[in-house]
Design a protein around this motif. Structure first.
Motif, short mmCIF file in Angstrom:
data_model
loop_
_atom_site.label_atom_id
_atom_site.label_comp_id
_atom_site.label_asym_id
_atom_site.label_seq_id
_atom_site.Cartn_x
_atom_site.Cartn_y
_atom_site.Cartn_z
N ARG A 147 0.82 -1.21 0.00
CA ARG A 147 0.00 0.00 0.00
C ARG A 147 0.86 1.26 0.00
O ARG A 147 0.54 2.24 -0.68
N LEU A 148 1.94 1.25 0.78
CA LEU A 148 2.82 2.43 0.83
C LEU A 148 3.48 2.70 -0.52
O LEU A 148 3.86 3.84 -0.81
N SER A 149 3.64 1.66 -1.32
CA SER A 149 4.24 1.87 -2.64
C SER A 149 3.27 2.58 -3.58
O SER A 149 3.69 3.16 -4.59
N ARG A 150 1.99 2.56 -3.23
CA ARG A 150 0.97 3.18 -4.09
C ARG A 150 0.31 4.40 -3.47
O ARG A 150 -0.15 5.29 -4.17
N GLU A 151 0.24 4.43 -2.14
CA GLU A 151 -0.47 5.50 -1.43
C GLU A 151 0.51 6.30 -0.58
O GLU A 151 1.50 5.76 -0.07
#
Length: 940
Positions: A147-151
């Motif tokens: 998720r951190l890679s996208r958000e």
């Protein structure tokens, strides 16, 4: 790299590289824990005595045995001792420890580099060493990393004790390499005032932000950074965190945010991850030990029990009881950790029976809480009930701390002892083993803290007792002694105590507090705030202290007024505070605070262009320093006189004073290659570095441009080595940028300006940022861009427009066709400041711009200005200004057909130069002389 490795279980130990790998992944251990592990593994199968281990881990240092106990406990947890049936370290009562796992030795082991997602050697972060192995959250960690890679904003939400912080730390450990400017943990649990959220972030990042608009200035400081912020325990300050997150998302495109909270922030762009309990088998089925051991709740329980009860093992017989306990604790990791130590006292059956009896009862008293909150509260209450009366008092006392605490602080506050005895260490070690407190052993000394849930319980029980006032008084008294006795050059080491300092001051200033302690602690903490550039907080607390009634204590009053002068951003308040400080210090014959007040008044009058007034304060400072016995004061006095003389135009004397600073043997004898923060705290700057910066300017003005450039480069290297942002900005703004502009080296000026703008923005230093912005404006005008809006003639506020950017900007405006604006600035500069080193350049520019304006009588007026500029420059010893004035006059004389007079004016000045013939001014002067010479040659 081929080295011997010792393997055991999934681990391999590389002692020479001080590296422990679990598979390919490095395991971060504190240095003491690593030394203990290496000693035990080297003698696997043998009992290694406690004294021997302590001597190995703490050479030539006496420590209590409980220190070893704490380190071994942390080591066991890092290894997962007891998890999956693995046993590594066994206690041999009364003797020492035995490493019991089978080991293998590979004499030709080649260390494989860790994967890119692990911590690199140059990683930038402040993440603590993991106190325990994470169990049952691997899937959550992978999902969160994805998720951190996208958000850009991810929130881990869940009830207290569910493991949000542990999971978040595991995520951040994995992604450190992805963030150029670091991964930073900001624990908000101890923050009592939501308005301090931006300040808490800035403190961790080492930034100084404006109190008037903290979120805006923080965003500005990190706007160009690629970093991850972990905002932990946000629920009690959630509105302020939401505001900060919103501002960061819109204003700092490469800053990502991971938060932990009992509820989401509910802002645009947030991605919520709801963390659930650890899985455990259903109680309705009879499970075997092997089946139960596949569930993370059971794994955690068994590991924590084994850490205390070394012969404990999960069997088919006791597995149903373990499952019942884990299920009754709702799979809450913290509840399991707190309950597991009860096996040592009650056994499994007793623990299960006690929990069956206690949890519903305690839960029923708190119907307002959600079920898992009631469970967590009940388990801590129950664990607390297992403590003896004196142990309960000790635990309650820990609730007074904010942020964390040391052994020394614990002894002073919880046991009212000035010395550290074995009792305090034993009690801390026992509470660590019972998971009621956690310990960070990564530093030279262990540091303890209460988890947010347990601290809330400790604080609640403390508030219900009649001991809160006594513990609060001891707490404030301890930090008064700590900050009052701190050495000035070690103040940065106290950064971890900022939360305790604030808590102590909050109590002392409260209605039930103690005004005398409040004032004394404020005065003692001033050097700390100054060292960390926390000027707004310092100013606010000093105002608070000065408004508190006290017994007559003139020296304390003196320190507070001096602090007000040094921390306020309001010019009238500054000059009033320093004037009062000087008056009080003279009455008290306090030389130290006379010096501080004189330095403050000198700075104030310099800042507003009253250079001769400032010179008087500099001279008094210098004379007072010479009468004293501190060589550091003398050195700073020489630096101050050098700068003061430079500004009024006496470059010969300025150079003499500044070179005297650099020639002093006192500083060299200290073997000091970096900044002296004692001087920074007392006077705002380091005299040796500052002397280099200002000497570079003097050398350029005297005509030694090559030497000046070398001095600039040296001062920049030294400033960068200090890591002190203000010193780097001073070197850039007052030397590198200005001399780049003076030398008309556009590339150098642009390069150094970009560095200054970036540095001042990242560290939120508006004073130096104003220089950078004005230099950017000059570059833009020179490049042909029109400056936006109206260009001020001069900034008459305390954030003053420095005179050098003023002359450069006026010249750039004139050359771009905005002659009226340029002349207005020159006129304002002459009218609003006292005569100074800038006077020759102001007069020359007034003449040049008057000629460009083309008004009637401009030539006569310009010649007057040029000749006056020549005279003043010659008097000041500023050969470079003299050359510019002579060149302007020679051009005017050539236009009037007076070539002989032009040569007679310019040639003697040019001939006095011995270096710098490749600079723009000397090239232009030589070209003009050649043209004049050709004009004077007779025709053939």
């Amino acid at each position: 790299m081929n080295r011997r490795a010792i393997s055991f279980g999934p681990f391999s130990l590389h002692a020479e590289e001080r590296l422990l790998l679990e598979g390919d992944k490095p395991v971060r251990l504190g240095s003491r824990a690593f030394d203990i592990l290496a000693a035990l593994v080297e003698r696997a199968g043998e009992v290694v005595g406690k004294e021997e281990l302590m001597a190995h881990a703490w050479p030539q240092t006496f420590v209590e045995e409980a220190n070893l106990k704490i380190q071994v406990s942390a080591l066991r947890r890092a290894l997962g001792d007891g998890q999956g049936g693995n046993r590594y370290i066994v206690t041999v009562v009364g003797q020492g420890y035995n490493f019991v796992a089978p080991v293998g030795i590979d004499q030709s082991s080649r260390i494989r580099p860790p994967p890119t997602a692990t911590v690199s050697a140059a990683a930038v972060h402040n993440l603590p060493l993991a106190a325990t192995r994470m169990i049952g959250r691997a899937e959550a960690v992978e999902a969160l990393i994805s998720r951190l890679s996208r958000e850009r904003l991810v929130t881990i939400a869940g009830p207290g004790g569910i493991g949000k912080t542990t999971t978040a730390l595991a995520v951040t450990e994995r992604v450190i390499a992805e963030y150029e400017h670091g991964v930073w943990l900001i624990d908000l649990a101890s923050l009592g005032d939501a308005r301090l959220v931006p300040s808490a972030v800035a403190t961790v990042l080492g930034l100084h932000i404006s109190e008037q608009d903290p979120i805006h200035t923080l965003v500005a400081a990190v706007r160009d950074c690629r970093m991850l912020l972990l905002l932990d325990n946000c629920e009690h300050v959630i509105d302020e965190v939401a505001s900060l997150a919103t501002a960061l998302l819109s204003g700092a495109k490469d800053v990502d945010i991971l938060t932990t909270s009992r509820e989401p922030l509910r802002v645009a762009g947030e991605n919520e991850y709801r963390l659930g309990p650890l899985g455990s088998p259903p109680t309705s089925s009879k499970v075997s030990a092997s089946e139960a051991a596949t569930f993370p709740a059971v794994q955690l329980f068994v590991e924590r029990v084994t850490a205390i009860v070394e012969d404990f093992a999960l069997t088919d017989e006791n597995a149903p009881l373990v499952v019942r306990i884990c299920h009754g604790l709702d799979g809450l990791p913290l509840a399991i950790e707190c309950a597991a130590p009860g096996v040592e006292v009650l056994g499994l059956e007793g623990l299960a029976a006690r929990l069956d009896h206690s949890l519903p009862l305690l839960g029923s008293r708190r119907r307002g809480r959600v079920p898992r909150h009631r469970t967590m509260r009940a388990v801590i209450d129950w664990s607390y009930g297992l403590l003896g009366e004196s142990e309960q008092t000790f635990f309650r006392a820990l609730g007074i701390f904010s942020g964390g605490f040391t052994v020394e602080a614990t002894a002073a506050v919880a046991m009212d002892s000035a010395t550290i005895g074995s009792e305090v260490l034993d009690r801390l070690a026992d509470l660590v083993a019972k998971s009621l407190i956690v310990v960070d052993v990564s530093g030279t000394k262990p540091r303890f803290r209460l988890l947010e849930t347990t601290r809330a319980f400790a604080t609640e029980t403390l508030d219900k007792s009649d001991q809160r006032q006594a513990f609060a008084r001891r707490h404030a008294g301890y930090y008064l002694n700590l900050f009052g006795g701190a050495e000035l050059d070690r103040l940065a080491d106290y950064a971890d105590e900022i939360a305790n300092l604030r808590a102590a001051l909050d109590w002392a200033f409260s209605a039930r507090g103690d005004g005398l302690i409040a004032r004394a602690l404020t005065a003692a903490a001033v050097p700390f705030w100054m060292r960390l550039s926390m000027l707004e907080e310092c100013c606010r607390r000093v105002h608070q202290a000065l408004g508190t009634a006290s017994v007559e204590n003139p020296h304390e009053e003196l320190r507070l007024h001096a602090a007000l002068g040094a921390s306020t951003a309001e010019a009238p308040e500054m000059v009033a505070a320093f004037t009062k400080t000087l008056d009080m210090a003279r009455r008290l014959t306090d030389a130290e605070y006379q010096l501080r007040a004189l330095r403050g008044l000198y700075f104030y009058h310099t800042a507003i262009g009253r250079f001769h007034t400032a010179h008087g304060f500099a001279r008094e400072f210098h004379e007072l320093a010479l009468r004293g016995s501190d060589p550091g004061d003398v050195i700073f006095g020489e630096r101050t006189m050098g700068l003061a003389n430079h500004l009024i135009g006496d470059q010969k004397s300025a150079r003499s004073h500044l070179e005297r600073v650099l020639a002093q043997d006192a500083l060299k004898a200290q073997g000091r290659d970096v900044i002296n923060f004692r001087d920074v705290v007392r006077f705002g700057t380091d005299p040796r570095l500052s002397a280099r910066i200002w000497l570079a300017r003097v050398l350029w003005l005297q005509g030694f441009s090559d030497q000046s450039v070398l001095m600039v480069e040296q001062s920049l290297r030294e400033a960068e080595a200090t890591g002190h942002a203000k010193s780097q900005c001073e070197a850039l703004a007052m030397a590198a940028c200005e001399i780049g502009f003076w030398a008309r080296d556009q590339l150098a000026a642009a390069h150094y300006t970009a560095m200054l703008v970036d540095l001042s923005r990242r560290h939120v230093l508006p004073h130096w940022g104003s220089f950078g912005l004005r230099y950017e404006q000059i570059l833009a005008i020179r490049a042909g861009a029109q400056p936006g809006g109206h260009v001020e003639a001069v900034d008459t506020k305390f954030g003053f427009l420095p005179m050098t950017p003023l002359t450069l900007l006026a010249e750039a405006l004139g050359q771009s066709g905005r002659i009226t604006d340029g002349l207005a600035m020159i006129e304002a500069g002459i009218e609003q400041t006292e005569p100074s080193m800038f006077t020759p350049e102001l007069l020359r520019l007034k003449g040049d711009l008057s000629l460009l304006q083309g008004m009637s009588g401009a030539a006569e007026s310009a010649e007057t200005h040029f000749r006056e500029a020549l005279d003043v420059a010659r008097e000041h010893g500023t050969l470079s200004w003299e050359l510019r004035a002579a060149t302007s006059l020679a051009r005017l004389l050539r236009r009037q057909g007076r070539a002989v007079d032009a040569i007679a004016c310019l040639q003697p000045v040019y001939d006095r130069f011995t270096e710098g013939f490749g600079t723009a001014d000397l090239i232009a002067a030589k070209r003009l002389l050649d043209e004049l010479g050709d004009h004077e040659k007779p025709l053939r």
